[in-house]
Scaffold this active site. Structure first.
Site, PDB file in Angstrom:
ATOM      1  N   THR A 132     -11.355   6.954  -4.338  1.00  0.00           N
ATOM      2  CA  THR A 132     -10.880   8.447  -3.831  1.00  0.00           C
ATOM      3  C   THR A 132      -9.196   8.111  -4.889  1.00  0.00           C
ATOM      4  O   THR A 132      -8.677   7.878  -4.886  1.00  0.00           O
ATOM      5  CB  THR A 132     -10.643   8.384  -2.253  1.00  0.00           C
ATOM      6  OG1 THR A 132     -10.038   9.555  -2.123  1.00  0.00           O
ATOM      7  CG2 THR A 132      -9.918   7.234  -1.850  1.00  0.00           C
ATOM      8  N   ASP A 133      -9.155   9.895  -4.796  1.00  0.00           N
ATOM      9  CA  ASP A 133      -8.108  10.387  -5.226  1.00  0.00           C
ATOM     10  C   ASP A 133      -6.686  10.118  -4.155  1.00  0.00           C
ATOM     11  O   ASP A 133      -5.516   9.830  -4.429  1.00  0.00           O
ATOM     12  CB  ASP A 133      -8.073  12.001  -5.738  1.00  0.00           C
ATOM     13  CG  ASP A 133      -8.735  12.594  -4.901  1.00  0.00           C
ATOM     14  OD1 ASP A 133      -8.648  11.995  -3.928  1.00  0.00           O
ATOM     15  OD2 ASP A 133      -8.388  13.964  -4.622  1.00  0.00           O
ATOM     16  N   GLU A 134      -7.585   9.913  -3.586  1.00  0.00           N
ATOM     17  CA  GLU A 134      -6.165   9.803  -2.055  1.00  0.00           C
ATOM     18  C   GLU A 134      -4.694   8.390  -2.305  1.00  0.00           C
ATOM     19  O   GLU A 134      -3.943   8.381  -1.955  1.00  0.00           O
ATOM     20  CB  GLU A 134      -6.740   9.846  -0.369  1.00  0.00           C
ATOM     21  CG  GLU A 134      -7.682  10.699   0.234  1.00  0.00           C
ATOM     22  CD  GLU A 134      -7.702  11.543   1.447  1.00  0.00           C
ATOM     23  OE1 GLU A 134      -6.476  10.656   1.668  1.00  0.00           O
ATOM     24  OE2 GLU A 134      -8.994  11.938   0.646  1.00  0.00           O
ATOM     25  N   TYR A 158      -6.141   4.935   5.674  1.00  0.00           N
ATOM     26  CA  TYR A 158      -6.887   4.957   5.145  1.00  0.00           C
ATOM     27  C   TYR A 158      -6.883   4.939   3.250  1.00  0.00           C
ATOM     28  O   TYR A 158      -7.164   4.203   2.921  1.00  0.00           O
ATOM     29  CB  TYR A 158      -8.213   5.981   5.726  1.00  0.00           C
ATOM     30  CG  TYR A 158      -9.129   6.704   4.317  1.00  0.00           C
ATOM     31  CD1 TYR A 158      -9.892   6.030   4.403  1.00  0.00           C
ATOM     32  CD2 TYR A 158      -8.627   8.131   2.961  1.00  0.00           C
ATOM     33  CE1 TYR A 158     -10.922   6.576   3.180  1.00  0.00           C
ATOM     34  CE2 TYR A 158      -9.574   8.289   2.357  1.00  0.00           C
ATOM     35  CZ  TYR A 158     -10.830   7.521   1.817  1.00  0.00           C
ATOM     36  OH  TYR A 158     -12.225   7.665   1.365  1.00  0.00           O
ATOM     37  N   LYS A 162      -8.121   1.716   1.003  1.00  0.00           N
ATOM     38  CA  LYS A 162      -8.837   2.190  -0.535  1.00  0.00           C
ATOM     39  C   LYS A 162      -7.684   1.687  -1.709  1.00  0.00           C
ATOM     40  O   LYS A 162      -8.661   1.143  -2.744  1.00  0.00           O
ATOM     41  CB  LYS A 162      -9.173   3.609  -0.939  1.00  0.00           C
ATOM     42  CG  LYS A 162      -9.992   4.427   0.497  1.00  0.00           C
ATOM     43  CD  LYS A 162     -11.290   3.411   0.165  1.00  0.00           C
ATOM     44  CE  LYS A 162     -12.137   3.747  -1.224  1.00  0.00           C
ATOM     45  NZ  LYS A 162     -14.072   3.117  -0.785  1.00  0.00           N
TER      46      LYS A 162
END
Ligand SMILES: NC(=O)c1ccc[n+]([C@@H]2O[C@H](COP(=O)([O-])OP(=O)(O)OC[C@H]3O[C@@H](n4cnc5c(N)ncnc54)[C@H](O)[C@@H]3O)[C@@H](O)[C@H]2O)c1
Length: 360
Positions: A132-134, A158, A162
């Site tokens: 993810t970009d997060e 989260y 990741k």
């Protein structure tokens, strides 16, 4: 054949449906069927002999070893994850377990399997990790978009879990040469998305005349990508990506949350007018969530240049397609909202434990 983990979730099920529509190659789906895993997403391929399902956990090393040895996949794509930021704020144990320990378990078993393969198959094998970009943290309004070399700065449990998984993937390539590929993608939307996420939540609440919650001032910006474009990007990366590389995937479609919600309201005003007035009257601003990242934006120049991939769906066309999908699938929505699919899972799998069933 390929092995997909987490294929009963939102993106994984879209990927499997797409894959089987475009390729003769069989897929094995290993999924634990948590609340986010819904076998109904794959009902249309349930009887397809190219589709196989294994009910199990990516942390189960014995199961992974048996599946890899028995099925001999030429690639493993890891979609399995705990994926909801809000849930991670209430308790991150499952996030660390699945996203970190689960990815590590997959890497270890994939590495042992890969090392024992004959040379041509070893050369061809790929481990694609869907991320993810997060992991990159939050941007200010004028900051340049995230590139593959942006320093990691995860802000939620989260995102941190990741980020940890991405580092393990990187290290496994660097230390042992496992041919890994990592994709960091922006916010997805489309069919089969669980209604805890912004777009389906808004559509379904609006249809029921319930408040449409928007965090803070609604000016948090996300970069939206239709799930079909994401699935196509994953196929390109799998076939032509360079081992060890990271590819950012985004829709070049930055929008503040409030505009996304207003766009959904406008579409529903056309497709399902509301007797009490426009749907936008239901918008309700709620207290912001802790540490809410202000802006994400993906620079997807690398995948565009190297692999010729580019998002095809504009946000307007993709959103209209998505709203229509939810209107046309009331049975899927009802089963998810009532939890009926989970009772079905309990009845079908509780007694049987982890097992592989062709077409089951
Ligand atoms: N949804 C997005 O906008 C988005 C954007 C970028 C990246 N991603 C990433 O893409 C991947 C898929 O996201 P999604 O939105 O489809 O998630 P999802 O929550 O809809 O699905 C996750 C799936 O993984 C399964 N799963 C969970 N724990 C498992 C375990 N221990 N073993 C086996 N299966 C397990 C669940 O049953 C479910 O089917 C995730 O890794 C996520 O981080 C998602």
């Amino acid at each position: 054949m390929i092995l997909v983990t987490g294929g009963a979730g939102f993106i994984g099920s879209n990927f499997i449906l797409d894959w089987l529509a475009q390729s003769a190659e069989p897929v094995l789906n290993l999924d634990k069927l948590t609340y986010a895993g819904n076998p109904a997403n794959l009902a249309s391929v349930q009887d397809d002999p190219r589709y196989r399902f294994a009910h199990g956990d990516i942390c189960d090393r014995g199961l992974l070893e048996r599946l890899l040895a028995g099925q001999r996949p030429r690639a493993l794509l890891n979609f399995a994850a705990e994926s909801h930021v809000d849930r991670s704020l209430h308790g991150a144990d499952d996030f660390v377990r699945t996203n970190v320990v689960g990815t590590f378990s997959l890497l270890e078993e994939a590495r042992a399997y890969w090392q024992a393969l004959p040379a041509p198959e070893r050369e061809r094998f790929r481990f694609l990790h869907v991320s993810t970009d997060e992991v990159y943290g939050s941007l200010g309004p004028d900051d340049p978009a995230f590139t593959e070399t942006t320093a990691y700065a995860p802000n939620s449990p989260y995102a941190a879990s990741k980020a940890a998984s991405d580092h393990l993937v990187r290290a496994c390539h660097h230390s042992y040469g496992l041919p890994t590929l990592t994709t960091n993608c922006s916010n997805n939307y489309g069919a089969y998305q669980f209604p805890e996420k912004l777009i389906p939540l808004t559509i379904l609440n609006a249809l029921e005349g319930r408040p449409l919650p928007v965090y803070g001032d609604g000016r948090n910006v996300r970069d939206w990508l239709h799930v079909a474009d994401h699935c196509r990007a994953l196929r390109e990366v799998l076939e032509r990506g360079r081992p060890g590389e990271v590819y950012n995937v985004g829709g070049r479609s930055e929008l503040p949350n409030i505009e996304v919600v207003r766009a959904i309201c406008a579409l529903l005003d056309e497709l399902r007018p509301r007797t009490g007035g426009p749907h936008a009257a239901l918008i309700t601003f709620v207290k912001d969530r802790p540490g809410h990242d202000r802006r994400y934006a993906i620079d997807c120049g690398k995948i565009e240049r190297e692999l010729g991939w580019r998002a095809r769906e504009s946000f307007d066309s993709g959103l209209a397609r998505t709203v229509r999908w939810y209107l046309e699938h009331p049975e899927w929505v009802r089963a998810v909202q009532t939890g009926e699919y989970q009772q079905w899972i309990a009845a079908n799998y509780a007694q049987r434990g982890a097992e592989l069933g062709a077409n089951s």
